[in-house]
Motif scaffolding. Structure first.
Motif: not given
Ligand SMILES: Cc1ncc(COP(=O)(O)O)c(C=O)c1O
Length: 386
Positions: A25-28, A340-346, A360-365, A373-375
């Protein structure tokens, strides 16, 4: 009410998890970092015989403790300038209701924290957004751009500093420009400073509480959620030297009776957190940020400016519609059984702003998971675009 762009893809992540796929989860913005040890110890040893409402303004001991915290920013803050709320979320909705009638307007640099839409919609307040661009690293708009948006219905300028979702950090000269505008047009300057501690590259955070010239116009939105990784405590506050604002906000606070008692008790303890805790947390976020942003910019077609604060970045991806791509990542793609789960910035832009190719990516991991996640993003983009 608009849907939360952060939570909107949750059904897809739940389906992925049901299929046995691991979702990063990089979405929240829910940090994986632990709260301070003293807070956890306190929570585990609560000695409580009764569960009562607290004072509507919050426990006085807590407000007094908070005033000491704010005095390190501006000496004149007293506990009477502070109201404890149920998270920064309630602070926002109370303040918007204090200063606006239905149909009134607030000006916000765009993109912005998506729930500003929810709170303003709920009270029929109109957001006048000023577009900031990724090319310009989401710099604060110019005085001219602000002035162009001001009408006789404008009540406030709302900024988030450092910014969610952009990670932008506003300089003192920029804040002084805002001070001139709010003075000239007699507006409020609301600053959401819930990420105040998370500043990188030896930069310094400047709070609007230091703008002595317009101190009566200034309102701070704050929270323990991110500062101490205590999202579930549901404790935030409003800070303002404007007595009328505090008195009006207190009426809203009385209508909802009280902020949560357990959260306040934990937050009182959080005030004893040692500087070392923050030093370590900031070091950790800073490391993650460097790895994430460098990793993203190495992927062909991705553009990601280096954020200066908070724990988010906005990245432009080589796809037309990131909402469809994010959904695809959850529905159709995995690498070694992980996606991975990302948040669409729209969803962070005002509805009229058609920005569909950013996330939007939250670097909370932790770093190890971030690298995976990058890979996944890299391989996912290759597959999606072929
Ligand atoms: C910019 C900003 N303001 C306010 C909040 C509200 O936080 P809380 O209600 O948990 O204090 C958040 C939460 O993500 C946020 O990112």
């Amino acid at each position: 009410m608009p849907e939360s762009p952060i939570r909107k893809l949750v059904p897809y992540s739940e389906q992925a998890k049901k299929k046995g796929i691991n979702v990063l989860h990089l979405n929240i913005g829910q940090p994986d970092i632990l709260p301070p040890e003293n807070v956890i110890k306190k929570i585990n040893n609560f000695q409580i015989n009764e569960v009562q409402y607290s004072h509507s303004a919050g426990i006085e001991l807590y407000r007094k403790g908070l005033s000491k915290y704010y005095q390190s920013i501006s000496q004149d803050i007293s506990h009477e300038d502070i109201l404890v709320t149920t998270g920064g979320s309630e602070a926002l909705s109370i303040i918007l209701n204090c200063i606006c009638d239905p149909g009134d307007e607030i000006i916000i640099p765009d993109p912005y924290y998506a729930n500003y839409n929810g709170f303003s919609n709920a009270s029929n307040i109109e957001i006048k957004a000023i577009t900031c661009t990724i090319e310009n690293q989401f710099k604060l708009p110019s005085t001219k751009e602000f002035e162009e948006k001001i009408t006789d219905k404008t009540k406030a300028i709302l900024i988030c500093n450092p910014g969610n979702p952009t990670g932008a950090l506003y300089s003192l000269p920029e804040l002084k420009e805002l001070a001139k505008i709010v003075k000239k047009y007699n507006l409020f300057l609301i600053a959401d400073e819930v990420y105040r501690e998370f500043i990188y590259d030896k930069c310094v955070h400047h709070s609007v509480l230091t703008l002595d010239d317009v101190i009566e116009n200034v309102i701070i939105i704050d929270s323990v959620s991110k500062r101490y990784s205590m999202c579930g405590a549901r404790i935030g506050c409003i800070v303002s030297r404007n007595k009328q604002i505090i008195n009006t906000a207190l009426k809203f606070s009385q209508a909802r009776l009280s902020p949560p008692i357990f959260g306040q008790l934990a937050a009182i303890e959080a005030l004893n957190t040692k500087k070392d805790y923050f030093n370590n947390v900031i070091k950790e976020y800073s490391k993650r940020r460097d790895i994430l942003v460098e990793g993203l910019n190495k992927i062909p077609g991705i553009k990601c400016p280096m954020p200066k604060g908070a724990f988010y970045c906005i990245a432009e991806l080589p796809v037309k519609n990131t909402e469809l791509f994010c959904r695809w990542l959850l529905k159709e793609f995995h690498l070694d059984n992980t996606t991975i789960m990302l948040a669409p910035a729209s969803g962070f832009y005002s509805p009229s702003n058609n920005v569909n190719n950013q996330v939007r990516i939250a670097y909370v991991l932790e770093v190890k998971k971030l690298k995976i996640a990058i890979e996944i993003l890299k391989k996912g983009l290759e597959k999606y675009n072929n």
